[in-house]
Write a protein that holds these residues in place. Structure first.
Motif, PDB file in Angstrom:
ATOM      1  N   ASP A 145       1.424  -4.396  -3.809  1.00 16.76           N
ATOM      2  CA  ASP A 145       1.555  -5.331  -3.133  1.00 16.76           C
ATOM      3  C   ASP A 145       1.702  -6.843  -3.304  1.00 16.76           C
ATOM      4  OD1 ASP A 145       1.138  -3.357  -1.156  1.00 16.76           O
ATOM      5  OD2 ASP A 145      -1.278  -3.348  -1.353  1.00 16.76           O
ATOM      6  N   TRP A 146       2.038  -6.939  -4.553  1.00 17.97           N
ATOM      7  CA  TRP A 146       2.553  -8.231  -5.136  1.00 17.97           C
ATOM      8  C   TRP A 146       3.866  -8.561  -5.227  1.00 17.97           C
ATOM      9  CZ3 TRP A 146      -1.515 -11.401  -8.032  1.00 17.97           C
ATOM     10  CH2 TRP A 146      -2.758 -11.142  -7.879  1.00 17.97           C
ATOM     11  N   GLU A 147       3.831 -10.056  -5.642  1.00 17.54           N
ATOM     12  CA  GLU A 147       5.440 -10.399  -5.941  1.00 17.54           C
ATOM     13  C   GLU A 147       5.204 -11.011  -7.077  1.00 17.54           C
ATOM     14  OE1 GLU A 147       8.991 -12.569  -3.562  1.00 17.54           O
ATOM     15  OE2 GLU A 147       7.083 -12.595  -2.698  1.00 17.54           O
ATOM     16  N   ALA A 148       6.268 -10.873  -8.095  1.00 20.13           N
ATOM     17  CA  ALA A 148       6.110 -11.234  -9.725  1.00 20.13           C
ATOM     18  C   ALA A 148       7.452 -12.050  -9.987  1.00 20.13           C
ATOM     19  CB  ALA A 148       6.248 -10.149 -10.359  1.00 20.13           C
ATOM     20  N   PHE A 149       7.210 -13.065 -10.777  1.00 20.59           N
ATOM     21  CA  PHE A 149       8.145 -14.129 -11.263  1.00 20.59           C
ATOM     22  C   PHE A 149       7.801 -13.906 -12.827  1.00 20.59           C
ATOM     23  CE2 PHE A 149       7.593 -15.699  -7.229  1.00 20.59           C
ATOM     24  CZ  PHE A 149       8.700 -16.340  -6.821  1.00 20.59           C
ATOM     25  N   ILE A 150       8.876 -13.553 -13.499  1.00 20.53           N
ATOM     26  CA  ILE A 150       8.807 -13.333 -15.065  1.00 20.53           C
ATOM     27  C   ILE A 150       9.978 -14.161 -15.681  1.00 20.53           C
ATOM     28  CG2 ILE A 150       9.339 -11.594 -16.722  1.00 20.53           C
ATOM     29  CD1 ILE A 150       9.115  -9.258 -14.561  1.00 20.53           C
ATOM     30  N   CYS A 151       9.547 -14.790 -16.761  1.00 20.96           N
ATOM     31  CA  CYS A 151      10.250 -15.674 -17.611  1.00 20.96           C
ATOM     32  C   CYS A 151       9.692 -15.586 -18.990  1.00 20.96           C
ATOM     33  CB  CYS A 151      10.150 -17.310 -17.169  1.00 20.96           C
ATOM     34  SG  CYS A 151      11.331 -18.091 -17.914  1.00 20.96           S
ATOM     35  N   GLY A 152      10.535 -15.253 -19.849  1.00 19.31           N
ATOM     36  CA  GLY A 152      10.292 -15.057 -21.278  1.00 19.31           C
ATOM     37  C   GLY A 152      11.765 -14.223 -21.981  1.00 19.31           C
ATOM     38  N   PRO A 153      11.292 -14.011 -23.498  1.00 18.66           N
ATOM     39  CA  PRO A 153      12.243 -13.460 -23.890  1.00 18.66           C
ATOM     40  C   PRO A 153      12.860 -11.986 -23.174  1.00 18.66           C
ATOM     41  CG  PRO A 153      10.626 -13.932 -25.404  1.00 18.66           C
ATOM     42  CD  PRO A 153      10.177 -14.251 -24.101  1.00 18.66           C
ATOM     43  N   GLU A 154      14.217 -11.565 -23.480  1.00 17.96           N
ATOM     44  CA  GLU A 154      14.841 -10.736 -22.775  1.00 17.96           C
ATOM     45  C   GLU A 154      14.154  -9.361 -22.781  1.00 17.96           C
ATOM     46  OE1 GLU A 154      19.051  -8.712 -22.138  1.00 17.96           O
ATOM     47  OE2 GLU A 154      18.602  -9.887 -23.784  1.00 17.96           O
ATOM     48  N   GLY A 155      13.587  -9.065 -24.029  1.00 19.91           N
ATOM     49  CA  GLY A 155      13.063  -7.666 -24.175  1.00 19.91           C
ATOM     50  C   GLY A 155      11.637  -7.612 -23.355  1.00 19.91           C
ATOM     51  N   MET A 156      10.902  -8.683 -23.482  1.00 18.25           N
ATOM     52  CA  MET A 156       9.820  -8.848 -22.583  1.00 18.25           C
ATOM     53  C   MET A 156       9.779  -8.768 -21.041  1.00 18.25           C
ATOM     54  SD  MET A 156       7.105 -12.068 -21.983  1.00 18.25           S
ATOM     55  CE  MET A 156       7.946 -12.240 -20.373  1.00 18.25           C
ATOM     56  N   GLY A 157      10.951  -9.400 -20.811  1.00 16.73           N
ATOM     57  CA  GLY A 157      11.142  -9.358 -19.398  1.00 16.73           C
ATOM     58  C   GLY A 157      11.685  -8.169 -18.996  1.00 16.73           C
ATOM     59  N   GLU A 158      12.326  -7.263 -19.799  1.00 17.21           N
ATOM     60  CA  GLU A 158      12.781  -5.951 -19.196  1.00 17.21           C
ATOM     61  C   GLU A 158      11.725  -5.048 -19.498  1.00 17.21           C
ATOM     62  OE1 GLU A 158      15.686  -5.205 -22.201  1.00 17.21           O
ATOM     63  OE2 GLU A 158      17.503  -6.191 -21.075  1.00 17.21           O
ATOM     64  N   ARG A 159      10.609  -5.241 -20.226  1.00 16.67           N
ATOM     65  CA  ARG A 159       9.408  -4.251 -20.190  1.00 16.67           C
ATOM     66  C   ARG A 159       8.453  -4.510 -19.206  1.00 16.67           C
ATOM     67  NH1 ARG A 159       6.383  -1.796 -24.202  1.00 16.67           N
ATOM     68  NH2 ARG A 159       8.343  -1.284 -25.390  1.00 16.67           N
ATOM     69  N   ALA A 160       8.129  -5.792 -18.944  1.00 13.65           N
ATOM     70  CA  ALA A 160       7.490  -6.378 -17.685  1.00 13.65           C
ATOM     71  C   ALA A 160       8.038  -5.888 -16.372  1.00 13.65           C
ATOM     72  CB  ALA A 160       7.367  -7.755 -17.586  1.00 13.65           C
ATOM     73  N   GLU A 161       9.260  -6.157 -16.215  1.00 19.10           N
ATOM     74  CA  GLU A 161       9.815  -5.330 -14.921  1.00 19.10           C
ATOM     75  C   GLU A 161       9.857  -3.859 -14.771  1.00 19.10           C
ATOM     76  OE1 GLU A 161      14.278  -5.617 -12.727  1.00 19.10           O
ATOM     77  OE2 GLU A 161      13.895  -6.903 -14.251  1.00 19.10           O
ATOM     78  N   ALA A 162      10.316  -3.156 -16.023  1.00 24.82           N
ATOM     79  CA  ALA A 162      10.155  -1.770 -15.998  1.00 24.82           C
ATOM     80  C   ALA A 162       8.651  -1.298 -15.619  1.00 24.82           C
ATOM     81  CB  ALA A 162      10.588  -0.998 -17.259  1.00 24.82           C
ATOM     82  N   SER A 163       7.713  -1.825 -16.013  1.00 25.74           N
ATOM     83  CA  SER A 163       6.439  -1.599 -15.790  1.00 25.74           C
ATOM     84  C   SER A 163       6.010  -1.843 -14.312  1.00 25.74           C
ATOM     85  CB  SER A 163       5.462  -2.252 -16.779  1.00 25.74           C
ATOM     86  OG  SER A 163       5.540  -2.098 -17.962  1.00 25.74           O
ATOM     87  N   LEU A 164       6.201  -3.096 -13.811  1.00 24.31           N
ATOM     88  CA  LEU A 164       6.110  -3.163 -12.547  1.00 24.31           C
ATOM     89  C   LEU A 164       6.934  -2.320 -11.448  1.00 24.31           C
ATOM     90  CD1 LEU A 164       6.313  -7.195 -12.404  1.00 24.31           C
ATOM     91  CD2 LEU A 164       4.423  -5.839 -12.296  1.00 24.31           C
ATOM     92  N   ARG A 165       7.965  -1.846 -11.859  1.00 24.88           N
ATOM     93  CA  ARG A 165       8.694  -0.793 -11.075  1.00 24.88           C
ATOM     94  C   ARG A 165       8.198   0.511 -11.052  1.00 24.88           C
ATOM     95  NH1 ARG A 165      14.224  -1.423  -9.821  1.00 24.88           N
ATOM     96  NH2 ARG A 165      13.528   0.396  -8.410  1.00 24.88           N
ATOM     97  N   ALA A 166       7.532   0.808 -12.347  1.00 27.01           N
ATOM     98  CA  ALA A 166       6.760   2.036 -12.375  1.00 27.01           C
ATOM     99  C   ALA A 166       5.390   1.912 -11.748  1.00 27.01           C
ATOM    100  CB  ALA A 166       6.448   2.302 -13.970  1.00 27.01           C
TER     101      ALA A 166
END
Length: 459
Positions: free
Chosen positions: A422-443
């Motif tokens: 139910d949240w909204e996310a803004f991610i900024c950082g190294p590419e690998g970190m960003g991809e990991r965070a986005e994948a987790s949020l999608r999961a």
């Protein structure tokens, strides 16, 4: 990590809206314009192709070579126009998506350029019964402007390959930047042979007129919106370095001032292209996000030392002249449409996240910041974030090898905030970190449209 975070949602009325329906229509209009251009090129090829264009395998291969060359040359112009900062494109689509489209087209263009050469060589090989290498040399010697076209093609292929992830990771920004500037030289070197040797232009004067207009229009757009106007704007809005402040291990802030700095229209989350008139910096312009928006005549960027350019920022002297172009990017509070906002930062990504958190608070929001760092010594701007009223900051410190897990994996995030869908996310950082965070949020069932990641690139 075992405790559940409790967050009071802010009022919906103070948060920004998502991209308007008009902007989505603009993106569709740009796609339609590109598709119409491809259809026009197919039509140009069709009206001037000979009746026996597929009478034999050799004729068919040659015709395919000519067609792939024409479509590839057109898409090269499209690639250049997408990042030429044409106002209509940027207003309709947004720079972040234009950069993404530019990159996506790269593989297609490289394929078409290679196909153009191979089809012509193999078609000639079948027709003349020569070995492939002999036929290649024969083509170079038989058609006008082929040697310059060969040099331009090889240079273009080199630029394309330099953008491949494995190669790009091993190149400094400066090398990559100057390699990409040779794209303009490559286009110039290959243009003449299209008109002097291309069967569909030699035999059809209308095709020649359309093709010349395409290239002149592209060149005019690049000169106007990528060089002339940005240079004039940068001179009018020129800034100077006030000071360089160490923030943490490997992270420094640069404070800038200028007479018109507040007229730049910079929003929290925007980035600009900075060119510092100082030794080691003049040759390239680098994209850096703002960590403090213009106020009282000052602006701040916070930069991690991850390359030659950024590592030399501590050597800047107060008073050094700075040209800034922009602002760019859509990593802004205007994109927020849900009442509960999660900000995820890592490394120098804390700069735009810090500015964004302040802006969201100003709008009545109560954002939560997850701050990922390998050690406590790398938590730049932590004190500033913690002092912002209404902002909850959660440092996630430690190497994965030490912790035994990644704090940005789905399960640790779920334990921390159970209702992330139910949240909204803004991610900024190294590419690998960003991809990991986005994948987790999608999961964790957060829809992709509510996950925003920063893009700090112009090409």
């Amino acid at each position: 990590m075992d405790q559940t975070l409790s967050v009071a949602p802010p009022s919906r009325r103070v948060l920004g809206r998502r991209r308007s329906a008009g902007a989505r229509r603009g993106a569709r209009a740009v796609r339609a314009a590109v598709a119409a251009g491809v259809l026009l090129v197919l039509g140009m090829w069709w009206v001037s192709v000979p009746s026996g264009f597929a009478a034999t395998p050799a004729d068919a291969l040659t015709s395919l070579g000519e067609l792939s060359g024409m479509v590839g040359a057109f898409l090269i112009c499209v690639q250049v126009l997408l990042i030429a900062r044409v106002p209509w494109f940027e207003t309709a689509v947004g720079l972040d998506k234009l950069v993404s489209w530019h990159r996506s087209l790269g593989a297609s263009v490289l394929f078409l350029v290679v196909a153009h050469v191979l089809f012509l060589v193999f078609g000639g090989e079948l027709a003349d019964r020569n070995p492939a290498w002999t036929e290649f040399v024969s083509i170079l010697q038989s058609y006008p402007d082929m040697l310059t076209a060969l040099v331009g093609t090889l240079a273009f292929l080199g630029v394309g390959l330099s953008s491949a992830r494995l190669i790009r990771a091993r190149l400094s920004y400066e090398v990559w930047y100057w390699l990409h500037l040779t794209t303009y030289v490559s286009i110039y070197l290959t243009f003449s042979h299209q008109l002097s040797g291309g069967a569909h232009f030699v035999s059809d004067p209308w095709n020649r007129v359309i093709w010349i207009a395409l290239y002149l229009g592209t060149a005019s757009a690049v000169l106007t919106w990528r060089f002339i106007l940005p240079t004039l704007d940068a001179w009018r809005g020129r800034m100077r370095v006030v000071s360089v402040v160490p923030e943490s291990e490997g992270v420094n802030s640069v404070w800038l001032t200028g007479p018109h700095i507040e007229r730049l229209g910079v929003q929290a989350g925007n980035f600009l292209l900075f060119r510092f008139f100082s030794r080691g910096h003049l040759g390239t312009a680098h994209p850096y996000s703002v960590s403090a928006v213009p106020a009282n005549g000052y602006l701040r960027i916070t930069v991690g030392a991850i390359g030659d350019h950024s590592s030399r920022l501590p050597l800047l002297r107060p008073g050094s002249l700075v040209f800034a172009e922009g602002p760019f990017g859509r990593f802004t509070a205007d994109r927020a449409s849900r009442p509960r906002i999660l900000l995820i930062a890592g490394g120098a990504g804390i700069g735009p996240i810090r500015a964004l958190a302040e802006e969201l608070v100003r709008r009545g929001g109560r954002p939560v910041v997850l701050y990922r760092a390998r050690s406590a010594q790398r938590l730049a701007l932590l004190g500033e974030l913690q002092s912002l009223p209404g902002v909850q900051v959660i440092p996630l410190v430690g190497r994965r090898s030490e912790l035994g897990y990644d704090p940005l994996d789905a399960e640790p995030l779920r334990r921390l905030i159970p209702d992330l869908h139910d949240w909204e996310a803004f991610i900024c950082g190294p590419e690998g970190m960003g991809e990991r965070a986005e994948a987790s949020l999608r999961a964790l069932r957060m829809p992709k449209r509510f996950i925003h990641r920063e893009e700090l690139s112009m090409s």
